[in-house]
Enzyme design. Structure first.
Site, PDB file in Angstrom:
ATOM      1  N   VAL A 366       0.862  -1.175   0.000  1.00 46.58           N
ATOM      2  CA  VAL A 366       0.000   0.000   0.000  1.00 46.58           C
ATOM      3  C   VAL A 366       0.902   1.229   0.000  1.00 46.58           C
ATOM      4  O   VAL A 366       1.928   1.263   0.694  1.00 46.58           O
ATOM      5  CB  VAL A 366      -0.910   0.027   1.246  1.00 46.58           C
ATOM      6  CG1 VAL A 366      -1.822   1.261   1.211  1.00 46.58           C
ATOM      7  CG2 VAL A 366      -1.740  -1.243   1.337  1.00 46.58           C
ATOM      8  N   CYS A 367       0.523   2.210  -0.832  1.00 47.69           N
ATOM      9  CA  CYS A 367       1.211   3.492  -0.811  1.00 47.69           C
ATOM     10  C   CYS A 367       2.693   3.301  -1.153  1.00 47.69           C
ATOM     11  O   CYS A 367       3.033   2.584  -2.092  1.00 47.69           O
ATOM     12  CB  CYS A 367       1.004   4.124   0.571  1.00 47.69           C
ATOM     13  SG  CYS A 367       1.419   5.863   0.724  1.00 47.69           S
ATOM     14  N   THR A 368       3.579   3.927  -0.380  1.00 48.92           N
ATOM     15  CA  THR A 368       5.010   3.838  -0.674  1.00 48.92           C
ATOM     16  C   THR A 368       5.616   2.505  -0.265  1.00 48.92           C
ATOM     17  O   THR A 368       6.824   2.309  -0.409  1.00 48.92           O
ATOM     18  CB  THR A 368       5.765   4.978   0.024  1.00 48.92           C
ATOM     19  OG1 THR A 368       5.444   4.956   1.434  1.00 48.92           O
ATOM     20  CG2 THR A 368       5.384   6.322  -0.559  1.00 48.92           C
ATOM     21  N   GLY A 369       4.797   1.575   0.198  1.00 46.82           N
ATOM     22  CA  GLY A 369       5.290   0.223   0.437  1.00 46.82           C
ATOM     23  C   GLY A 369       5.855  -0.392  -0.828  1.00 46.82           C
ATOM     24  O   GLY A 369       6.739  -1.266  -0.769  1.00 46.82           O
ATOM     25  N   SER A 419      -2.259   2.433  -4.825  1.00 43.21           N
ATOM     26  CA  SER A 419      -1.947   3.848  -4.728  1.00 43.21           C
ATOM     27  C   SER A 419      -1.921   4.234  -3.243  1.00 43.21           C
ATOM     28  O   SER A 419      -1.775   3.374  -2.373  1.00 43.21           O
ATOM     29  CB  SER A 419      -2.980   4.638  -5.523  1.00 43.21           C
ATOM     30  OG  SER A 419      -2.653   6.005  -5.562  1.00 43.21           O
TER      31      SER A 419
END
Length: 476
Positions: A366-369, A419
């Site tokens: 998730v996200c910047t993961g 995103s």
């Protein structure tokens, strides 16, 4: 059911005094056992002859039989005191035959074929936990009396209000309906809701908490946390003569007499949630909210070292495992957050992601993961996305990734990347849809009143992306 015809020495016993063993030999007291307790003593080694010839059309018989009896207003046996849940009395009170009834399959009313487990078997397991304050398997991820009793009592209170119009004729109906709801899976909930609605009593209260019980009491749930499903425990208990409730509540009875059961039965998928300092709280709890309702999933929390891990927002989550002692992971979730930047240079975190990803069924971020996945090489050759405002952070980690700017989430092979932040919840439902079907994912979203953005390509935030970086201005 009544008394168990066998002597105490003939009854199946358990070595686990804290869970199932306490239920055996109770009729040394000079009083009749409750029906649920007497049933618990009945062994599959002495099956009722009716069980061998349960007709496939039992669902239709049950539905129309109940309809006829209810319409004539036949009186039911009075329910036991509220403090005790007696499923046999509850079923007989609405004229269900406890020996034959199996009404928890897919479908409604006469179209319901059952799920292969007698309803009394399923409810006896619930009763064993509801009625005994000493049950506590929570340390293994199993069931505990405190949690179940709380949900049972609140659910029964709502049921009693919703079906008040039926209780004069059928005093045990509240216990019966509560028993079906506590099984927790959608089939059971839908079936009983349809049944009560047919008689003008709709279940209009918020029954969301009972869906959490599916991980313990549904056929594919795991009451004692031993990694073997209730359905598999039930089948093996029938073959070996072991009490189903004993097998389902005692982790020491893993195979219930069948040495191959643990290898052949459906095992829960271990979902590993990676934590690190300053993770984004919704990156974790969005997917966790959805996945916690999946009976096949067992969620575990892993960090470099076991113990408390603080999110960017200040919420603290306890990592049950460190990298060195974490169990094998079937589905990995890597969240993003401010802490991503530091973790990109943490060799231990990158090595853990790389090693776990090699053996997962699914790897998700998730996200910047996704920046961490890229640094670990988990995205090489694959399409992936990331948080739009920090897209360049992920994109700079690898030139081997096919970065997709306009996407709510991206699925490529066994990897799901989403995103930013809230998109993780949509991605998590995408995982449910991949494994269990689109309808199941939509039902799950509806059950928690979540408006699922189920189009992975519909990304209203792509316009905020900082990638590709703007070209430098031409010099004069």
């Amino acid at each position: 059911m009544g008394m168990d015809p066998r002597s105490d020495t003939q009854r199946p016993t358990s070595t686990n005094g804290n869970l199932a063993g306490r239920f055996t030999g109770c009729d040394v007291l000079s009083q009749r056992e409750p029906a649920w307790l007497a049933y618990h003593h009945r062994s599959s080694a002495m099956p009722d002859p009716h069980l061998k010839a349960t007709p496939p059309f039992l669902g239709p018989m049950l539905f129309f039989g109940l309809a006829t009896l209810m319409s004539f207003g036949l009186m039911a046996v009075r329910a036991d005191a509220a403090a005790t849940f007696d499923p046999e009395t509850a079923l007989r009170g609405v004229k269900f035959d406890p020996v034959l009834t199996d009404g928890n399959g897919q479908g409604e009313g006469h179209d319901n074929p059952g799920n292969g487990l007698r309803d009394l078997d399923e409810m006896a397991l619930i009763a064993a936990v509801v009625n005994d304050p000493t049950v506590d398997g929570s340390v293994r991820g199993g069931v505990s009396h405190v949690e179940v009793r709380t949900v049972f009592d609140s659910t029964k209170a709502m049921v009693t209000s919703d079906i008040a119009s039926l209780l004069e004729r059928f005093p045990t109906a509240a216990d019966m309906v509560t028993g079906y709801l506590m099984i927790g899976d959608e089939n059971s909930i839908t079936s009983i809701a349809h049944m009560t609605a047919m008689f003008g009593a709709r279940l209009t209260s918020d029954y969301t908490p009972v869906r959490q019980m599916a991980r313990f009491f549904a056929p594919d749930g795991d009451a004692d946390g031993d990694g073997v499903s209730n359905r598999a425990e039930h089948a093996a208990a029938a073959d070996s003569g072991t009490s189903y409730v004993d097998a389902a509540l005692n982790p020491d009875i893993r195979d219930a007499g069948d040495p191959d059961m643990s290898a052949t039965s459906a095992r829960k998928k271990t979902v590993g949630i990676l934590l690190y300092p300053d993770f984004e709280v919704l990156d974790v709890f969005g997917p966790v909210e959805m996945w916690s309702y999946v009976p096949d999933f067992k969620l575990v929390y892993v960090a470099e070292r076991a113990g408390p891990v603080k999110s960017t927002q200040g919420a603290v989550l306890i990592a049950e495992f460190g990298f060195v002692d974490a169990p094998p992971i079937d589905i990995l979730l890597v969240p993003g957050g401010v802490g991503t930047i530091a973790e990109l240079d943490n060799a231990a975190t990158i090595a853990y992601i790389r090693s776990v990803h090699a053996n997962t069924e699914l790897t998700t971020s998730v996200c910047t993961g996704s920046a961490l996945l890229a640094r670990a090489g988990a995205l090489d050759g694959l399409k992936a996305t990331s948080n739009k405002r920090f897209f360049s952070l992920a994109a700079r980690q690898s030139d081997l990734v096919k970065w997709v700017v306009e996407a709510r989430w991206v699925e490529d092979g066994k990897v799901f990347t989403s995103s930013g932040v809230s998109a993780g919840t949509d991605m998590a439902l995408g995982v449910v849809a991949r494994l269990y079907g689109l309808d199941t994912a939509r039902q799950l979203a509806n059950s928690v009143e979540y408006e699922w953005h189920d189009n992975a390509a519909d990304d209203p935030f792509a316009r905020f992306s900082d990638w590709p970086a703007p070209a430098p201005a031409a010099s004069l």
